[in-house]
Write an enzyme that holds these catalytic residues in place. Structure first.
Site, PDB file in Angstrom:
ATOM      1  N   ARG A  52     -59.832  36.400  27.334  1.00  0.00           N
ATOM      2  CA  ARG A  52     -58.869  35.287  27.289  1.00  0.00           C
ATOM      3  C   ARG A  52     -59.440  34.105  26.503  1.00  0.00           C
ATOM      4  O   ARG A  52     -58.731  33.451  25.742  1.00  0.00           O
ATOM      5  CB  ARG A  52     -58.485  34.868  28.718  1.00  0.00           C
ATOM      6  CG  ARG A  52     -57.351  33.867  28.759  1.00  0.00           C
ATOM      7  CD  ARG A  52     -56.815  33.667  30.165  1.00  0.00           C
ATOM      8  NE  ARG A  52     -57.788  33.050  31.065  1.00  0.00           N
ATOM      9  CZ  ARG A  52     -57.575  32.821  32.358  1.00  0.00           C
ATOM     10  NH1 ARG A  52     -56.432  33.170  32.903  1.00  0.00           N
ATOM     11  NH2 ARG A  52     -58.497  32.265  33.095  1.00  0.00           N
ATOM     12  N   LYS A 151     -55.550  28.672  27.116  1.00  0.00           N
ATOM     13  CA  LYS A 151     -56.249  27.882  28.135  1.00  0.00           C
ATOM     14  C   LYS A 151     -57.020  26.796  27.384  1.00  0.00           C
ATOM     15  O   LYS A 151     -58.221  26.898  27.144  1.00  0.00           O
ATOM     16  CB  LYS A 151     -57.156  28.775  28.981  1.00  0.00           C
ATOM     17  CG  LYS A 151     -57.490  28.140  30.328  1.00  0.00           C
ATOM     18  CD  LYS A 151     -57.980  29.175  31.302  1.00  0.00           C
ATOM     19  CE  LYS A 151     -58.631  28.549  32.506  1.00  0.00           C
ATOM     20  NZ  LYS A 151     -57.787  27.680  33.289  1.00  0.00           N
ATOM     21  N   GLU A 184     -45.086  28.202  37.274  1.00  0.00           N
ATOM     22  CA  GLU A 184     -46.400  28.292  37.923  1.00  0.00           C
ATOM     23  C   GLU A 184     -46.750  26.924  38.502  1.00  0.00           C
ATOM     24  O   GLU A 184     -45.923  26.014  38.474  1.00  0.00           O
ATOM     25  CB  GLU A 184     -47.458  28.761  36.926  1.00  0.00           C
ATOM     26  CG  GLU A 184     -47.678  27.803  35.764  1.00  0.00           C
ATOM     27  CD  GLU A 184     -48.823  28.224  34.844  1.00  0.00           C
ATOM     28  OE1 GLU A 184     -49.718  28.957  35.279  1.00  0.00           O
ATOM     29  OE2 GLU A 184     -48.808  27.797  33.681  1.00  0.00           O
TER      30      GLU A 184
HETATM   31  N1  PXG Z   1     -52.241  28.582  35.833  1.00  0.00           N
HETATM   32  C1  PXG Z   1     -52.904  27.561  35.272  1.00  0.00           C
HETATM   33  C2  PXG Z   1     -52.143  26.540  34.528  1.00  0.00           C
HETATM   34  C3  PXG Z   1     -54.305  27.467  35.419  1.00  0.00           C
HETATM   35  O1  PXG Z   1     -54.962  26.462  34.851  1.00  0.00           O
HETATM   36  C4  PXG Z   1     -54.253  29.525  36.713  1.00  0.00           C
HETATM   37  C5  PXG Z   1     -52.881  29.554  36.526  1.00  0.00           C
HETATM   38  C6  PXG Z   1     -54.921  30.655  37.432  1.00  0.00           C
HETATM   39  O2  PXG Z   1     -55.610  31.480  36.498  1.00  0.00           O
HETATM   40  P1  PXG Z   1     -56.876  32.340  36.934  1.00  0.00           P
HETATM   41  O3  PXG Z   1     -57.257  33.075  35.706  1.00  0.00           O
HETATM   42  O4  PXG Z   1     -57.935  31.376  37.379  1.00  0.00           O
HETATM   43  O5  PXG Z   1     -56.444  33.236  38.023  1.00  0.00           O
HETATM   44  C7  PXG Z   1     -54.986  28.459  36.178  1.00  0.00           C
HETATM   45  C8  PXG Z   1     -56.451  28.340  36.444  1.00  0.00           C
HETATM   46  C9  PXG Z   1     -59.759  25.018  39.251  1.00  0.00           C
HETATM   47  C10 PXG Z   1     -59.158  25.109  37.923  1.00  0.00           C
HETATM   48  O6  PXG Z   1     -60.953  24.637  39.325  1.00  0.00           O
HETATM   49  C11 PXG Z   1     -58.423  26.207  37.551  1.00  0.00           C
HETATM   50  C12 PXG Z   1     -57.850  26.243  36.305  1.00  0.00           C
HETATM   51  C13 PXG Z   1     -58.036  25.172  35.465  1.00  0.00           C
HETATM   52  C14 PXG Z   1     -58.754  24.094  35.870  1.00  0.00           C
HETATM   53  C15 PXG Z   1     -59.352  24.043  37.092  1.00  0.00           C
HETATM   54  O7  PXG Z   1     -59.037  25.270  40.222  1.00  0.00           O
HETATM   55  N2  PXG Z   1     -57.120  27.287  35.783  1.00  0.00           N
END
Ligand code: PXG
Length: 290
Positions: A52, A151, A184
């Site tokens: 990713r 991301k 989301e």
């Molecule tokens: N949606 C968004 C917009 C995100 O930023 C997820 C879904 C979940 O993705 P994953 O791959 O983690 O299952 C994210 C996750 C945190 C944190 O510390 C998490 C994210 C970004 C910044 C901080 O909780 N991304």
């Protein structure tokens, strides 16, 4: 032992981990990142996170100055340097220092940062009693604006929504797509259970394709649940039997209230609990050893 941060090729003490004020990551949010968990010495789904990261970088035409193999080693070494068996890893690649104009061609070399830190878990009560969430007025952007599948370091959209969560006292904030469908949350994907079927917004709705989301879909199918990635409104969500969120930091969090409406009987439901248990058992077995 002082924390060691990987910065542009070397491990430096936390106090010395500084980047230029001319870095376009700071000036323009021009860069990409990943948040990764380490469970019992296993970097969870590291290959998927690297996939990713490199995909996000390719879309913004950002050249990561390390091969994927080198990056894998940097992540593993970050854990070892800091003596962490369980950790939260933040991988950041920014456009690097340039001038004050936004042209990326002025940036010589990307800045690469890897932070391996202790995890700050959500309070255990949240997993037992569930979270309340509500809908923010800030919408997810469609792919032609800022594609949510990237991301990127440009998280202002999500932060504006998170501010609304803070104002209302919600644990997370639901973000709708531009057309008003459930998309989301600010840093988590969303699922609901309706008559035994596990339902989550389809990729075209403008969501980050979460690695936890994909894992939960896989685990659910393996366990014999019917799964569906589709388009739905808040009406369906409000009338769901169960709702939960997924994310690397959160893992699986039950949601018991959405926009002041109780979900099901107002307690975390059986499918959520079952999937959370399956996830906890699966996570330390799936990834790259440090
Ligand atoms: N949606 C968004 C917009 C995100 O930023 C997820 C879904 C979940 O993705 P994953 O791959 O983690 O299952 C994210 C996750 C945190 C944190 O510390 C998490 C994210 C970004 C910044 C901080 O909780 N991304």
């Amino acid at each position: 032992m002082s924390q060691k941060i990987f910065l542009d090729g070397t491990f430096v003490p936390r106090e010395d981990a500084k980047v230029s004020v001319f870095d376009h990551g700071l000036l323009y949010g021009d860069g990409v990142f990943e948040g990764i968990r380490v469970y019992d010495g296993v970097v969870f789904k590291l290959e998927e996170h690297l996939e990713r990261l490199y995909a996000s970088a390719k879309t913004i035409m950002l050249e990561i100055p390390y091969s994927r193999d080198e990056m894998r080693e940097i992540v593993r070494q970050s854990c070892r340097e800091n003596g962490l068996e369980s950790a939260y890893i933040r991988l950041v690649v920014s456009r690097g220092p340039g001038d004050l104009g936004l042209d990326p061609r002025k940036c010589g070399r990307a800045t690469v940062v890897v932070i391996a830190d202790r995890i700050s878990l959500y309070p255990p009560e949240l997993y037992e009693n569930g979270m309340s969430i509500g809908t923010g007025s800030t919408r997810r952007s469609r792919a032609e604006i800022i594609n949510p599948q990237i991301k990127s370091l440009n998280y202002l959209n999500n932060i504006l929504a998170k501010l609304e969560a803070n104002q209302h006292g919600w644990g997370e904030v639901l973000m709708l797509s531009e057309e008003g469908f459930v998309a989301e949350c600010s840093a988590d994907n969303i699922f609901m259970v309706r008559r035994g079927v596990l339902v989550t917004p389809a990729p075209h709705l403008g969501i980050l394709l979460g690695i936890t989301r994909a894992t939960v879909l896989d685990l659910a199918r393996e366990a014999g649940y019917e799964t569906l990635e589709t388009t739905f409104t808040r009406h369906e969500l409000w009338n769901a039997d169960e709702v939960f969120l997924t994310g690397s930091a959160a893992e699986i969090v039950p949601v018991v209230k959405v926009d002041e409406r109780s979900v099901g009987d107002g307690k975390p439901g059986p499918v959520t609990k079952d999937l959370a248990q399956r996830f906890r058992a699966y996570a330390p077995t799936n990834g790259v050893h440090i």
